[in-house]
Design a protein around this motif. Structure first.
Motif, short mmCIF file in Angstrom:
data_model
loop_
_atom_site.label_atom_id
_atom_site.label_comp_id
_atom_site.label_asym_id
_atom_site.label_seq_id
_atom_site.Cartn_x
_atom_site.Cartn_y
_atom_site.Cartn_z
N THR A 1 -45.83 11.39 -25.53
CA THR A 1 -46.22 12.56 -24.74
C THR A 1 -47.44 13.24 -25.36
O THR A 1 -47.84 12.94 -26.49
CB THR A 1 -45.08 13.58 -24.67
N GLY A 2 -47.98 14.19 -24.62
CA GLY A 2 -49.11 14.96 -25.13
C GLY A 2 -48.77 15.75 -26.37
O GLY A 2 -49.66 16.10 -27.16
N GLU A 3 -47.47 16.03 -26.56
CA GLU A 3 -47.03 16.75 -27.75
C GLU A 3 -46.72 15.81 -28.91
O GLU A 3 -46.23 16.24 -29.96
CB GLU A 3 -45.78 17.58 -27.43
N GLY A 4 -46.96 14.51 -28.70
CA GLY A 4 -46.74 13.54 -29.77
C GLY A 4 -45.33 12.99 -29.86
O GLY A 4 -44.98 12.33 -30.85
N GLU A 5 -44.50 13.24 -28.83
CA GLU A 5 -43.12 12.74 -28.87
C GLU A 5 -43.07 11.28 -28.43
O GLU A 5 -43.59 10.92 -27.37
CB GLU A 5 -42.24 13.59 -27.95
N PHE A 6 -42.44 10.46 -29.24
CA PHE A 6 -42.24 9.03 -28.96
C PHE A 6 -41.02 8.91 -28.04
O PHE A 6 -39.90 9.12 -28.47
CB PHE A 6 -42.04 8.29 -30.28
N VAL A 7 -41.26 8.60 -26.76
CA VAL A 7 -40.17 8.67 -25.78
C VAL A 7 -39.58 7.31 -25.43
O VAL A 7 -38.48 7.23 -24.88
CB VAL A 7 -40.64 9.37 -24.49
#
Length: 255
Positions: A172-178
């Motif tokens: 994600t744009g927040e750096g979360e590995f989804v």
């Protein structure tokens, strides 16, 4: 020592096999997409090709694939196969259609199977991405997570796929590995997984659309194998425009 003449003759024989194989695959393009793609990208060793079917193995994975519409013909083709070589390479045979499957059970020491739908993205149009994720190759901590979470490939295979650049992370744009997606050793699209806390947000669809575009950018046909009881995944493929082959493919184990 192999002479130039012998090399030319060998190459001519291989080219003839390729032409026969591709002609046979034209009988049912969706059912045989995986085999045709294997041949077209130069990854196949064709063991048999004729009017009655094709037997090959994918060089990097050692997985054998059989195409034959008639059970008797499939049995004749399998008679040409060295069962010890099959076992040494991978112990796996992908039989295309019920008759090929039945022949394998009679001719080989099959101990188990996974039945799958073959899905094929027949359009040449890329999928539009919604911009909710960026995509990159996994770093070490992410590789360890993938090895822990994904169980249809061995940890060793996942390491090899990551090293070869065949697995992508969705971030994600927040750096979360989804989640992640990739390409199996024999070339099919797969390894799709979205972590539980990120599901029902459209990330799985976005990962698949990205991977479709990767295949298309390489001049390849996007395709995958969906385990027959995975209705959620099959419905997703249909939503994204995949078409389903009219017969199943069967992964046969411990041949």
């Amino acid at each position: 020592m192999t002479t130039i003449t012998e090399c030319c003759a060998e190459r001519a024989a291989e080219s003839k096999k390729e032409a026969l194989a591709l002609k046979y695959f034209g009988r049912n393009k969706k059912l045989y997409t995986d085999m045709a793609e294997c041949v077209s990208r130069g990854a196949a060793k064709i063991l048999y090709a004729g009017r009655d079917g094709v037997l090959l193995y994918e060089k990097s994975s050692g997985i054998h694939m059989l195409a034959s519409e008639e059970k008797a013909a499939a049995k004749r083709i399998l008679e040409t196969l060295d069962e010890n070589s099959l076992r040494e390479r991978s112990g796996l045979l992908v039989a295309h259609g019920e008759n090929a499957r039945a022949a394998a059970y009679e001719m080989l020491n099959v101990e188990g199977e996974t039945a799958c739908f073959q899905v094929v993205y027949c359009s040449k149009e890329p999928r539009a991405l919604r911009g909710m994720l960026s995509f990159r190759k996994p770093e070490r901590v992410e590789i360890e997570t993938i090895k822990k979470e994904y169980h249809l490939e061995s940890p060793e295979n996942i390491e090899k796929l990551c090293a070869a650049g065949q697995i992508w992370c969705g971030v994600t744009g927040e750096g979360e590995f989804v989640g992640f997606i990739g390409r199996h050793p024999e070339g099919s699209m797969g390894l799709l997984q979205v972590f539980p806390e990120y599901r029902r947000r459209g990330y799985g669809e976005e990962l698949e659309c990205f991977m479709i575009n990767v295949f298309l950018s390489e001049g390849r046909i996007p395709y995958g194998h969906i385990i027959e009881n995975n209705s959620k995944s099959l419905n997703l493929q249909k939503k994204l425009g995949y078409e389903v082959a009219d017969e199943k493919v069967y992964w046969l184990f411990e041949c």
